[in-house]
Design a protein around this motif. Structure first.
Motif, PDB file in Angstrom:
ATOM      1  N   HIS A   1     -23.533 -59.064 -43.168  1.00 22.80           N
ATOM      2  CA  HIS A   1     -23.341 -58.922 -44.616  1.00 22.80           C
ATOM      3  C   HIS A   1     -24.630 -59.289 -45.341  1.00 22.80           C
ATOM      4  CE1 HIS A   1     -21.273 -58.943 -48.484  1.00 22.80           C
ATOM      5  NE2 HIS A   1     -21.859 -60.096 -48.753  1.00 22.80           N
ATOM      6  N   SER A   2     -24.913 -58.630 -46.446  1.00 19.09           N
ATOM      7  CA  SER A   2     -26.027 -58.985 -47.313  1.00 19.09           C
ATOM      8  C   SER A   2     -25.467 -59.528 -48.626  1.00 19.09           C
ATOM      9  CB  SER A   2     -26.915 -57.768 -47.593  1.00 19.09           C
ATOM     10  OG  SER A   2     -27.681 -57.433 -46.453  1.00 19.09           O
ATOM     11  N   PHE A   3     -25.738 -60.802 -48.889  1.00 18.39           N
ATOM     12  CA  PHE A   3     -25.285 -61.407 -50.130  1.00 18.39           C
ATOM     13  C   PHE A   3     -26.131 -60.895 -51.298  1.00 18.39           C
ATOM     14  CE2 PHE A   3     -23.784 -64.609 -47.038  1.00 18.39           C
ATOM     15  CZ  PHE A   3     -22.437 -64.595 -47.380  1.00 18.39           C
ATOM     16  N   ALA A   4     -25.532 -60.865 -52.474  1.00 20.19           N
ATOM     17  CA  ALA A   4     -26.163 -60.267 -53.652  1.00 20.19           C
ATOM     18  C   ALA A   4     -27.065 -61.239 -54.402  1.00 20.19           C
ATOM     19  CB  ALA A   4     -25.091 -59.730 -54.588  1.00 20.19           C
ATOM     20  N   SER A   5     -27.291 -62.422 -53.862  1.00 17.52           N
ATOM     21  CA  SER A   5     -28.197 -63.385 -54.475  1.00 17.52           C
ATOM     22  C   SER A   5     -28.921 -64.157 -53.374  1.00 17.52           C
ATOM     23  CB  SER A   5     -27.443 -64.344 -55.402  1.00 17.52           C
ATOM     24  OG  SER A   5     -26.416 -65.005 -54.703  1.00 17.52           O
ATOM     25  N   ARG A   6     -29.853 -65.004 -53.787  1.00 15.81           N
ATOM     26  CA  ARG A   6     -30.678 -65.717 -52.816  1.00 15.81           C
ATOM     27  C   ARG A   6     -30.916 -67.143 -53.305  1.00 15.81           C
ATOM     28  NH1 ARG A   6     -33.614 -64.005 -48.653  1.00 15.81           N
ATOM     29  NH2 ARG A   6     -35.365 -65.248 -47.904  1.00 15.81           N
ATOM     30  N   ILE A   7     -30.802 -68.102 -52.402  1.00 14.27           N
ATOM     31  CA  ILE A   7     -31.125 -69.484 -52.736  1.00 14.27           C
ATOM     32  C   ILE A   7     -32.625 -69.673 -52.586  1.00 14.27           C
ATOM     33  CG2 ILE A   7     -30.846 -71.896 -52.059  1.00 14.27           C
ATOM     34  CD1 ILE A   7     -27.966 -71.198 -51.292  1.00 14.27           C
ATOM     35  N   LYS A   8     -33.278 -70.048 -53.681  1.00 14.87           N
ATOM     36  CA  LYS A   8     -34.736 -70.211 -53.687  1.00 14.87           C
ATOM     37  C   LYS A   8     -35.150 -71.630 -53.306  1.00 14.87           C
ATOM     38  CE  LYS A   8     -37.238 -67.467 -54.863  1.00 14.87           C
ATOM     39  NZ  LYS A   8     -37.920 -66.407 -54.064  1.00 14.87           N
ATOM     40  N   ARG A   9     -34.503 -72.620 -53.904  1.00 20.47           N
ATOM     41  CA  ARG A   9     -34.846 -74.008 -53.612  1.00 20.47           C
ATOM     42  C   ARG A   9     -33.612 -74.891 -53.754  1.00 20.47           C
ATOM     43  NH1 ARG A   9     -39.370 -72.482 -56.606  1.00 20.47           N
ATOM     44  NH2 ARG A   9     -41.324 -72.515 -55.442  1.00 20.47           N
ATOM     45  N   THR A  10     -33.658 -76.013 -53.033  1.00 22.27           N
ATOM     46  CA  THR A  10     -32.618 -77.027 -53.160  1.00 22.27           C
ATOM     47  C   THR A  10     -33.282 -78.388 -53.306  1.00 22.27           C
ATOM     48  OG1 THR A  10     -31.111 -75.738 -51.767  1.00 22.27           O
ATOM     49  CG2 THR A  10     -30.576 -78.054 -52.084  1.00 22.27           C
ATOM     50  N   TRP A  11     -32.798 -79.163 -54.272  1.00 23.61           N
ATOM     51  CA  TRP A  11     -33.267 -80.531 -54.476  1.00 23.61           C
ATOM     52  C   TRP A  11     -32.138 -81.507 -54.175  1.00 23.61           C
ATOM     53  CZ3 TRP A  11     -34.668 -76.457 -57.445  1.00 23.61           C
ATOM     54  CH2 TRP A  11     -36.011 -76.295 -57.798  1.00 23.61           C
ATOM     55  N   VAL A  12     -32.468 -82.608 -53.514  1.00 19.89           N
ATOM     56  CA  VAL A  12     -31.543 -83.724 -53.316  1.00 19.89           C
ATOM     57  C   VAL A  12     -32.244 -84.988 -53.804  1.00 19.89           C
ATOM     58  CG1 VAL A  12     -30.254 -85.118 -51.660  1.00 19.89           C
ATOM     59  CG2 VAL A  12     -30.380 -82.639 -51.366  1.00 19.89           C
ATOM     60  N   ASN A  13     -31.610 -85.688 -54.720  1.00 19.44           N
ATOM     61  CA  ASN A  13     -32.212 -86.891 -55.311  1.00 19.44           C
ATOM     62  C   ASN A  13     -33.602 -86.610 -55.871  1.00 19.44           C
ATOM     63  OD1 ASN A  13     -29.951 -88.485 -54.574  1.00 19.44           O
ATOM     64  ND2 ASN A  13     -30.774 -88.694 -52.506  1.00 19.44           N
ATOM     65  N   GLY A  14     -33.759 -85.426 -56.453  1.00 16.21           N
ATOM     66  CA  GLY A  14     -35.014 -85.069 -57.087  1.00 16.21           C
ATOM     67  C   GLY A  14     -36.097 -84.568 -56.155  1.00 16.21           C
ATOM     68  N   GLN A  15     -35.822 -84.491 -54.860  1.00 17.15           N
ATOM     69  CA  GLN A  15     -36.819 -84.051 -53.885  1.00 17.15           C
ATOM     70  C   GLN A  15     -36.447 -82.671 -53.345  1.00 17.15           C
ATOM     71  OE1 GLN A  15     -36.939 -86.328 -50.272  1.00 17.15           O
ATOM     72  NE2 GLN A  15     -38.979 -85.630 -49.692  1.00 17.15           N
ATOM     73  N   ILE A  16     -37.423 -81.777 -53.243  1.00 19.22           N
ATOM     74  CA  ILE A  16     -37.176 -80.465 -52.650  1.00 19.22           C
ATOM     75  C   ILE A  16     -36.925 -80.628 -51.149  1.00 19.22           C
ATOM     76  CG2 ILE A  16     -38.133 -78.189 -52.128  1.00 19.22           C
ATOM     77  CD1 ILE A  16     -39.734 -78.335 -54.680  1.00 19.22           C
ATOM     78  N   VAL A  17     -35.758 -80.176 -50.695  1.00 25.31           N
ATOM     79  CA  VAL A  17     -35.423 -80.252 -49.273  1.00 25.31           C
ATOM     80  C   VAL A  17     -35.317 -78.868 -48.636  1.00 25.31           C
ATOM     81  CG1 VAL A  17     -34.283 -82.491 -49.471  1.00 25.31           C
ATOM     82  CG2 VAL A  17     -32.942 -80.392 -49.791  1.00 25.31           C
ATOM     83  N   PHE A  18     -35.327 -77.822 -49.475  1.00 27.90           N
ATOM     84  CA  PHE A  18     -35.322 -76.454 -48.955  1.00 27.90           C
ATOM     85  C   PHE A  18     -36.116 -75.574 -49.901  1.00 27.90           C
ATOM     86  CE2 PHE A  18     -33.615 -72.128 -49.161  1.00 27.90           C
ATOM     87  CZ  PHE A  18     -33.844 -71.715 -47.857  1.00 27.90           C
ATOM     88  N   ASP A  19     -36.929 -74.700 -49.311  1.00 22.67           N
ATOM     89  CA  ASP A  19     -37.688 -73.704 -50.060  1.00 22.67           C
ATOM     90  C   ASP A  19     -37.680 -72.438 -49.225  1.00 22.67           C
ATOM     91  OD1 ASP A  19     -39.937 -72.053 -50.967  1.00 22.67           O
ATOM     92  OD2 ASP A  19     -40.507 -73.784 -52.177  1.00 22.67           O
ATOM     93  N   ASP A  20     -37.303 -71.307 -49.823  1.00 20.23           N
ATOM     94  CA  ASP A  20     -37.148 -70.097 -49.019  1.00 20.23           C
ATOM     95  C   ASP A  20     -38.472 -69.487 -48.571  1.00 20.23           C
ATOM     96  OD1 ASP A  20     -38.029 -68.946 -51.383  1.00 20.23           O
ATOM     97  OD2 ASP A  20     -36.570 -67.312 -51.334  1.00 20.23           O
ATOM     98  N   THR A  21     -39.588 -70.047 -49.005  1.00 17.36           N
ATOM     99  CA  THR A  21     -40.891 -69.534 -48.573  1.00 17.36           C
ATOM    100  C   THR A  21     -41.412 -70.236 -47.325  1.00 17.36           C
ATOM    101  OG1 THR A  21     -42.153 -71.082 -49.946  1.00 17.36           O
ATOM    102  CG2 THR A  21     -41.478 -68.994 -50.955  1.00 17.36           C
ATOM    103  N   GLN A  22     -40.701 -71.245 -46.836  1.00 12.41           N
ATOM    104  CA  GLN A  22     -41.157 -71.986 -45.668  1.00 12.41           C
ATOM    105  C   GLN A  22     -39.940 -72.510 -44.925  1.00 12.41           C
ATOM    106  OE1 GLN A  22     -42.986 -75.886 -46.799  1.00 12.41           O
ATOM    107  NE2 GLN A  22     -42.673 -75.153 -48.893  1.00 12.41           N
TER     108      GLN A  22
END
Length: 296
Positions: free
Chosen positions: A260-281
């Motif tokens: 399946h191809s979802f119609a959106s994309r998660i770009k970044r996620t922050w936990v406690n103000g810190q980036i823990v996921f970035d879709d470029t790396q």
């Protein structure tokens, strides 16, 4: 209140009555009646020699769910307990829960993302990959639960994440473990519901962030407010996310949404103000995660 993986359950009436009478905190329960499931099994064995995945919603049917969830609700009303019923899967059970805001309710309910997505029609393609307890049921059940999210009969949307390996699932139905890996794609499934007009962004935010924080008494989370912990997800609604087993981040190495191809994309996620996921790396492993604190 029903065995799922292993035999971790409480079904004895006296024990349950004491729990609902004396618990000082929120009671959170999986509701399926073992007695009804056993009756279903005996009845179905009259017409077949063994079970397949197509039998899963017949064995763990709406009667099995309702018998247990209605019992829990009756106990909660009897003792004025705080009760939260996990992963509702049937239209029949929705009559047990009141519509409206979560604040002030003694009895609340939850739905899981896979029960909002799959139906029994998907067993033919997915097989044991979508075997879970309670079972994925019928389109009428799924549609009714989605509607109940909008009315407030369903207060929380969750995942019930259970990352069994692909190999463990490639066995006969009776031996396959129940559960799906869901955390990575949970929000994307909900954004697809938004994309196709079944839910609103407000529905998603309320049921996945605001209401869990309110119901469980999680301190300083669940809202974008000054002084709260900065837990954010940045979503690109104009990009797609194709899913394969190979591009999933699960340690078990597969996803029930592969193909399946979802119609959106998660770009970044922050936990406690810190980036823990970035879709470029790749996934960022360093984290300043901390225990949750509760207002109770």
């Amino acid at each position: 209140m029903g065995a799922s993986t292993g035999d971790l359950l409480v079904e004895h009436p006296e024990a349950l009555d004491k729990i609902f009478r004396d618990s000082p905190v929120l009671i959170v329960t999986h509701c399926e009646s073992g007695a009804v499931i056993a009756e279903n099994k005996a009845r179905l064995l009259e017409t077949r020699s063994k079970f397949t995945i197509d039998d899963h919603p017949l064995l763990r049917d709406d009667k099995a769910c309702y018998a247990s969830s209605s019992y829990a609700v009756d106990l909660a009303k009897k003792h004025q307990s705080q009760l939260h019923v996990l992963h509702i899967t049937t239209e029949k059970e929705l009559s047990l829960f009141e519509a409206g805001p979560v604040a002030g309710k003694n009895i609340t309910a939850e739905a899981c993302v896979h029960h909002l997505w799959f139906t029994n029609q998907d067993y033919a393609e997915k097989g044991n990959l979508i075997k879970c307890n309670p079972a994925v049921k019928y389109q009428s059940d799924r549609d009714a639960i989605i509607e109940a999210i909008k009315t407030g009969q369903i207060d929380i949307i969750a995942t019930d994440h259970a990352p069994h390996t692909f190999e463990e699932k490639q066995v006969e139905y009776d031996k396959a473990p129940a559960g799906l890996p869901l955390v990575q794609h949970a929000l994307l499934t909900l954004m697809d519901h938004v994309h196709y007009g079944r839910l609103s962004v407000s529905d998603v935010v309320e049921k996945t962030a605001h209401n869990p924080a309110i119901r469980y008494g999680v301190e300083s989370r669940g809202f974008i407010r000054e002084g709260y912990y900065a837990d954010f997800v940045l979503i690109d609604c104009d990009s797609v996310t194709p899913v394969t087993h190979e591009n999933s981040f699960y340690h078990c190495g597969w996803s029930p949404f592969a193909g399946h191809s979802f119609a959106s994309r998660i770009k970044r996620t922050w936990v406690n103000g810190q980036i823990v996921f970035d879709d470029t790396q790749p996934l960022l492993v360093d984290s300043n995660a901390m225990p949750l604190s509760f207002s109770r």
